[in-house]
Design a protein around this motif. Structure first.
Motif, PDB file in Angstrom:
ATOM      1  N   MET A  69     -18.035   2.535   8.431  1.00 36.28           N
ATOM      2  CA  MET A  69     -16.703   2.099   8.012  1.00 36.28           C
ATOM      3  C   MET A  69     -16.404   0.656   8.395  1.00 36.28           C
ATOM      4  N   LYS A  70     -16.238  -0.161   7.374  1.00 40.44           N
ATOM      5  CA  LYS A  70     -15.828  -1.552   7.561  1.00 40.44           C
ATOM      6  C   LYS A  70     -14.814  -1.872   6.470  1.00 40.44           C
ATOM      7  N   VAL A  71     -13.821  -2.690   6.811  1.00 40.41           N
ATOM      8  CA  VAL A  71     -12.740  -2.981   5.871  1.00 40.41           C
ATOM      9  C   VAL A  71     -12.474  -4.479   5.857  1.00 40.41           C
ATOM     10  N   ASP A  72     -12.360  -5.041   4.656  1.00 37.70           N
ATOM     11  CA  ASP A  72     -11.925  -6.428   4.493  1.00 37.70           C
ATOM     12  C   ASP A  72     -10.421  -6.397   4.217  1.00 37.70           C
ATOM     13  N   PHE A  73      -9.632  -6.567   5.255  1.00 39.73           N
ATOM     14  CA  PHE A  73      -8.191  -6.435   5.096  1.00 39.73           C
ATOM     15  C   PHE A  73      -7.565  -7.596   4.329  1.00 39.73           C
ATOM     16  N   ASP A  74      -8.313  -8.654   4.068  1.00 36.96           N
ATOM     17  CA  ASP A  74      -7.801  -9.720   3.213  1.00 36.96           C
ATOM     18  C   ASP A  74      -7.597  -9.240   1.781  1.00 36.96           C
ATOM     19  N   HIS A  75      -8.250  -8.126   1.428  1.00 40.90           N
ATOM     20  CA  HIS A  75      -8.125  -7.580   0.077  1.00 40.90           C
ATOM     21  C   HIS A  75      -7.308  -6.280   0.049  1.00 40.90           C
ATOM     22  N   VAL A  76      -6.571  -6.007   1.118  1.00 40.17           N
ATOM     23  CA  VAL A  76      -5.743  -4.807   1.190  1.00 40.17           C
ATOM     24  C   VAL A  76      -4.278  -5.194   0.983  1.00 40.17           C
ATOM     25  N   ARG A  77      -3.631  -4.580  -0.007  1.00 38.49           N
ATOM     26  CA  ARG A  77      -2.246  -4.908  -0.335  1.00 38.49           C
ATOM     27  C   ARG A  77      -1.274  -4.152   0.576  1.00 38.49           C
ATOM     28  N   PRO A  78      -0.156  -4.788   0.967  1.00 36.65           N
ATOM     29  CA  PRO A  78       0.886  -4.053   1.695  1.00 36.65           C
ATOM     30  C   PRO A  78       1.630  -3.142   0.723  1.00 36.65           C
ATOM     31  N   VAL A  79       1.707  -1.853   1.035  1.00 37.60           N
ATOM     32  CA  VAL A  79       2.327  -0.908   0.093  1.00 37.60           C
ATOM     33  C   VAL A  79       3.457  -0.095   0.726  1.00 37.60           C
ATOM     34  N   PHE A  80       3.742  -0.311   2.002  1.00 37.52           N
ATOM     35  CA  PHE A  80       4.708   0.545   2.690  1.00 37.52           C
ATOM     36  C   PHE A  80       6.042  -0.130   2.973  1.00 37.52           C
ATOM     37  N   GLY A  81       6.294  -1.272   2.359  1.00 36.85           N
ATOM     38  CA  GLY A  81       7.610  -1.869   2.470  1.00 36.85           C
ATOM     39  C   GLY A  81       7.657  -3.082   3.370  1.00 36.85           C
ATOM     40  N   ASP A  82       8.884  -3.580   3.558  1.00 40.61           N
ATOM     41  CA  ASP A  82       9.111  -4.869   4.206  1.00 40.61           C
ATOM     42  C   ASP A  82       9.790  -4.768   5.558  1.00 40.61           C
ATOM     43  N   GLY A  83       9.953  -3.557   6.088  1.00 39.00           N
ATOM     44  CA  GLY A  83      10.596  -3.400   7.386  1.00 39.00           C
ATOM     45  C   GLY A  83      12.102  -3.282   7.320  1.00 39.00           C
ATOM     46  N   ARG A  84      12.663  -3.104   6.115  1.00 36.36           N
ATOM     47  CA  ARG A  84      14.112  -2.960   5.977  1.00 36.36           C
ATOM     48  C   ARG A  84      14.500  -1.602   5.382  1.00 36.36           C
ATOM     49  N   ALA A  85      13.629  -0.620   5.538  1.00 39.63           N
ATOM     50  CA  ALA A  85      13.917   0.715   5.005  1.00 39.63           C
ATOM     51  C   ALA A  85      15.152   1.334   5.662  1.00 39.63           C
ATOM     52  N   SER A  86      15.294   1.157   6.959  1.00 36.69           N
ATOM     53  CA  SER A  86      16.422   1.762   7.680  1.00 36.69           C
ATOM     54  C   SER A  86      17.751   1.257   7.145  1.00 36.69           C
ATOM     55  N   ARG A  87      17.833  -0.048   6.900  1.00 43.71           N
ATOM     56  CA  ARG A  87      19.068  -0.622   6.371  1.00 43.71           C
ATOM     57  C   ARG A  87      19.397  -0.046   5.001  1.00 43.71           C
ATOM     58  N   ARG A  88      18.379   0.095   4.160  1.00 47.18           N
ATOM     59  CA  ARG A  88      18.611   0.649   2.820  1.00 47.18           C
ATOM     60  C   ARG A  88      19.098   2.094   2.907  1.00 47.18           C
ATOM     61  N   ILE A  89      18.490   2.874   3.805  1.00 46.75           N
ATOM     62  CA  ILE A  89      18.893   4.275   3.961  1.00 46.75           C
ATOM     63  C   ILE A  89      20.360   4.375   4.342  1.00 46.75           C
ATOM     64  N   VAL A  90      20.795   3.593   5.303  1.00 41.27           N
ATOM     65  CA  VAL A  90      22.181   3.657   5.769  1.00 41.27           C
ATOM     66  C   VAL A  90      23.136   3.178   4.684  1.00 41.27           C
ATOM     67  N   GLU A  91      22.764   2.131   3.956  1.00 38.46           N
ATOM     68  CA  GLU A  91      23.614   1.644   2.859  1.00 38.46           C
ATOM     69  C   GLU A  91      23.798   2.708   1.782  1.00 38.46           C
ATOM     70  N   ILE A  92      22.713   3.401   1.434  1.00 37.58           N
ATOM     71  CA  ILE A  92      22.795   4.445   0.408  1.00 37.58           C
ATOM     72  C   ILE A  92      23.658   5.600   0.889  1.00 37.58           C
ATOM     73  N   LEU A  93      23.457   6.018   2.131  1.00 33.24           N
ATOM     74  CA  LEU A  93      24.278   7.095   2.693  1.00 33.24           C
ATOM     75  C   LEU A  93      25.765   6.726   2.654  1.00 33.24           C
ATOM     76  N   ALA A  94      26.088   5.500   3.057  1.00 35.58           N
ATOM     77  CA  ALA A  94      27.475   5.070   3.089  1.00 35.58           C
ATOM     78  C   ALA A  94      28.085   5.066   1.693  1.00 35.58           C
ATOM     79  N   ASN A  95      27.306   4.658   0.704  1.00 41.26           N
ATOM     80  CA  ASN A  95      27.823   4.585  -0.672  1.00 41.26           C
ATOM     81  C   ASN A  95      28.020   5.963  -1.291  1.00 41.26           C
ATOM     82  N   GLN A  96      27.351   6.981  -0.725  1.00 46.17           N
ATOM     83  CA  GLN A  96      27.447   8.339  -1.260  1.00 46.17           C
ATOM     84  C   GLN A  96      28.581   9.139  -0.629  1.00 46.17           C
ATOM     85  N   THR A  97      29.148   8.607   0.444  1.00 46.95           N
ATOM     86  CA  THR A  97      30.147   9.384   1.209  1.00 46.95           C
ATOM     87  C   THR A  97      31.561   9.091   0.732  1.00 46.95           C
TER      88      THR A  97
END
Length: 354
Positions: free
Chosen positions: A326-354
């Protein structure tokens, strides 16, 4: 807005920490701990390190069979919900705690929000798969970490309330990575060099409760010819003792379960991670560490598709071959799990639904 957050297992503590920080700036949060993971190394240390507020309720359910544990949680969570009457119940992941909280809320007509919705291994023999599927189908808000998760829900006829917010574990990792570097001395304690060892984690029921898989994985670990570190899960230790199996490889260091900061430090500095954990697969990907997964399938196919993770099952020879190759060239691996602002989006959506 009044939100009950229900957690009970170590991966949920990690996921809940960034969301709770954001949530408490905008809402009234009540934190309920089911007690699914209950000892200090599997629970208390995470609350301390991640600065999670002490639970408002600790149900103390503890370790039991799946049915007994889920049933007791369901009954106790129901009582809390009837007393507190929240606007939302927020559940995480795919444990018995997740399902019990979702079912209790649904029976009381309290809306459920599921963080990490839409994940599928397509293996219904896994208790986690049953938990996540049922939870998704009773949830009103489904917070998906990836586009793949959204597509899974669509194929099951779930279209409303679905939001691709990114992965809250990215939020947690970005917040805590530097803290781990500054505070953790686990490498010095173990006397291992950065990138000079393999990190092993092994706890999933399919690999510990099946005697054939248990024996085969133990054989692979005993045959490793490179330094390796294994924080040994209590379930795995117990199953090895029951089967009369020993891990006697002098290159393999066994240690008790570690806290989140020590685990991040071990993951980030490993040359390779050998695991059967869903969360560890993803953290390996985010930390740019090659991963070999001792399972036949994964919820995180994005990591496999980008060749940063390899599925090998439990065959000892397949495991050893993958570790060598197992060897990996991470220069060719795309970020697919987001930008680190998932928590903010979750709270904003919850607030807008209440």
């Amino acid at each position: 807005m009044k939100v009950i957050t229900l957690v009970g297992a170590r991966p949920q503590f990690i996921k809940a920490a960034p969301v709770s920080r954001e949530l408490r700036c905008h809402a009234y949060e009540i934190l309920v701990h089911s007690g699914q993971h209950y000892d200090s190394v599997m629970s208390d240390v995470f609350f301390e390190e991640l600065k999670i507020p002490s639970p408002d309720y600790h149900l103390g359910v503890g370790s039991k069979s799946h049915g007994s544990q889920t049933g007791e949680m369901l009954s106790q969570v129901e009582r809390v919900l009837m007393d507190e009457k929240p606007d939302w119940v927020l559940v995480y992941g795919d444990t018995n705690t997740t399902l019990a909280g979702a079912l209790a809320a649904a029976k009381l007509d309290i809306p459920v929000a599921h963080v990490e919705a839409g994940l599928r291994s397509f293996n219904r023999r896994m208790p986690e798969e049953i938990n996540r599927v049922l939870t998704d189908h009773v949830s009103q808000l489904l917070f998906c970490p990836t586009d793949t998760a959204v597509r899974h829900l669509k194929r099951e006829g779930i279209h409303e309330g679905v939001h691709q917010v990114g992965d809250v574990m990215v939020d947690a990792l970005l917040h805590n990575r530097q803290l781990a570097t500054e505070r953790s001395i686990v490498l010095e304690k173990l006397d291992v060099e950065p990138k000079g060892y393999i990190l092993v984690t092994w706890h999933r029921a399919e690999n510990t409760d099946d005697p054939v898989r248990l024996t085969s994985i133990a054989a692979a670990l005993n045959a490793l010819d490179r330094p390796a570190v294994l924080p040994l899960h209590p379930r795995t230790r117990h199953r090895l003792e029951q089967a009369g199996l020993t891990l006697n490889n002098p290159k393999l260091q066994l240690l008790p379960p570690v806290g989140y900061l020590d685990m991040l430090q071990l993951e980030a500095n490993a040359s390779l991670i050998l695991t059967d954990s869903g969360g560890v697969q993803k953290e390996a990907f985010l930390l740019r560490v090659p991963c070999v997964t001792m399972r036949d399938e994964t919820e995180w196919m994005e990591t496999v598709e980008q060749k940063a993770n390899r599925l090998v099952g439990a065959d000892d020879q397949a495991i050893l071959q993958a570790v060598d190759e197992m060897k990996v060239d991470f220069d060719h691996v795309r970020p697919v799990f987001g930008d680190g602002r998932a928590s903010r989006r979750i709270v904003e959506i919850l607030a807008n639904q209440t």
